[in-house]
Design a protein around this motif. Sequence first.
Motif, short mmCIF file in Angstrom:
data_model
loop_
_atom_site.label_atom_id
_atom_site.label_comp_id
_atom_site.label_asym_id
_atom_site.label_seq_id
_atom_site.Cartn_x
_atom_site.Cartn_y
_atom_site.Cartn_z
N THR A 145 0.83 -1.21 0.00
CA THR A 145 0.00 0.00 0.00
C THR A 145 0.86 1.25 0.00
OG1 THR A 145 -1.72 -1.17 1.23
CG2 THR A 145 -1.82 1.24 1.23
N PHE A 146 1.92 1.25 0.82
CA PHE A 146 2.81 2.40 0.91
C PHE A 146 3.97 2.33 -0.09
CE2 PHE A 146 0.49 2.87 4.82
CZ PHE A 146 0.54 4.23 5.12
N ASP A 147 3.97 1.31 -0.93
CA ASP A 147 4.98 1.12 -1.98
C ASP A 147 6.39 1.03 -1.40
OD1 ASP A 147 5.55 0.59 -4.58
OD2 ASP A 147 5.65 2.68 -5.24
N VAL A 148 6.50 0.32 -0.28
CA VAL A 148 7.81 0.13 0.35
C VAL A 148 8.51 -1.11 -0.19
CG1 VAL A 148 8.98 -0.42 2.53
CG2 VAL A 148 7.18 1.31 2.47
N ILE A 149 7.79 -2.21 -0.31
CA ILE A 149 8.43 -3.49 -0.62
C ILE A 149 9.08 -3.47 -2.00
CG2 ILE A 149 6.31 -4.58 -1.51
CD1 ILE A 149 7.31 -7.14 0.01
#
Length: 618
Positions: free
Chosen positions: A385-389
């Motif tokens: 969702t937060f585009d971290v991975i």
Amino acid sequence: MLLLFSESVRQVRKSRNVAEAPAQLTAASATQASVVTSRVRANWLKDISDECGIDFVQAVGPLGTHFMPEINGSGGALLDYDNDGDLDLFLVNLGRSPKTKVGFDPPGFEPAVDTSNRLYRQEPDGRFSNQTEACGFLNAKREDSTQLGIGCAVGDVNNDGFSDLYVTNYGPDQLFVNDKGQRFVDRTGDAKLGCAEWGTAAAFFDYDRDGWLDLVVVNYCADKKFGHSVACGFVDGTVSYCGPHKFEATVDRLYHNEGEQSFVDGVPQFKDVTEASGLGPVVSYGLGVSVCDFNGDLWPDFFIANDMRENRLWMNQHDGTFREEAVLRGVAMSGDGMPQGCMGVSAADVDHDSDFDLLVTNLVTEGSILYVNDGSGTFTDESRTFDVINRTKQHTGWGVALVDLDLDGDLDSPMVNGFVVPGGSMFPPHGEDQFQDRTVQAARPEVFFAPYRDSNLLLMNSGKKFVDASLDAGDFSRAGTSNRALIVGDVDGDGDVDLVTTSVGGRARVYRNDVPRKGHWLKVSCWLPMQNRLAIGAVIHAYTDKKGWTSQLMPSSSYLASNDPDVHFGVGDTLRIDRFEVVWPDGVREQFEGSSVDRHLRLEYGSGSVVSQRTIVE
């Protein structure tokens, strides 16, 4: 009530000197970095190590036996040890690997190499002076060849108003008590501390709310056969350091501060309560720790990041015991149900809902994980969702922070990276490995560790997701080493957060924050007049009629690191905070008057309006 103390920002220190360029890289290692130097667009995080006088180089080796602590690195701390208002820097040094074979003559570790932990004092002009010898750290390691420095924790164990240092070692840990800002004295024996396992992260916190700082020590793994001096080989011919799964998992330890009645010459004794508290039966490969009140019951809990094993979440039961609930609360594994190679961890309120979320760094191909707290201490993996991975899968992450670098009111994330298998470990890193008990001919550290180089990342928070701004990070993103610890704090006193990094076999670096500012800031320190004077564990809420920010005074975080103990808020275009609310470590909640922005404030226990009294749970 008015805030007790405030000071305007002091004049920003500026210098035009050019920082030392990164070490020359081989062509092969240069291709491993995802950020190419020629593509860097700006220099938001400028290397000022030479300008400010930080010349520390981690002592490591002699290389060739693949002694495992070499690849895990060592950390450090930002602290004001002499109470002069400036941040000083303590750097943990590794040391001489114990089992280099007879007749082996490797380069890079001459007999005169200094293996002491290093203490730098910040002077009024912003430069740092080396106080290692003057403060008692020169050759302060014991006469034990296996005692190598790893990480550290900062806290005032005897409530005298000066910060003390606990250093985790490969070998017996050490407690250095601060003698009124003049020197540090090894009081490990008097305090009945000195965990003999391979300690990594550590944190001081008051788990029973009695006013005295207790201590949790995270341990990694044990190896009675090889003493961790053994390589692992792969079917493609690669030889590298082994993973922790090849060795025995260990128990993390909890120590209770027995308080003033136990003092020995001004130092309290600690009691090992690992078994009594419930930690004893659970083994781990621990690397990172974060202490927070995760479920909002006003009692501190702690999270432990484990390497290639389920993470641990120890929930405080209010009676001196903890219950391990990582699986129940959603942080044991990734959202896909996979245990990962977790290293560093940062806890902060990412989504502005007044509770603490967790960002955990992992091995290459896994990606970093953002666990979002629902307020009750139950977490959901929101990395996608937060585009971290997707931003982090190409890297092996270690130190990490959640800080507002551009002062827009949202938390950003610098991450330091470095591979653990040569070439980036782009094959199953620990599925086919076999012990290789042999010594290889090794080059100097800067050459030997070049294949382990990985580029650092700068993720900026857009309010809804993280955006990769590494091309604008400049010196920070093109650091030519394999980095480990990330330590954060306002080093130059200009109101924004600067960065300090350590690297394997390389220099520690100080990066000045020159990220374009999008708003204003506040720094808040807290003070308890009698016990736990630095108020470790205090939670600070800052409110306007439209917005709110929450942070915690808890310096232990990241990887093997202790950060600036002051709480830092970026508040965007807000010009005045309407009110502050502090939840003190003993559970008392106080409200304080508001303040204008761009200043440093100090809140003192008992001087505000009490909102709620401490609740005693029998």
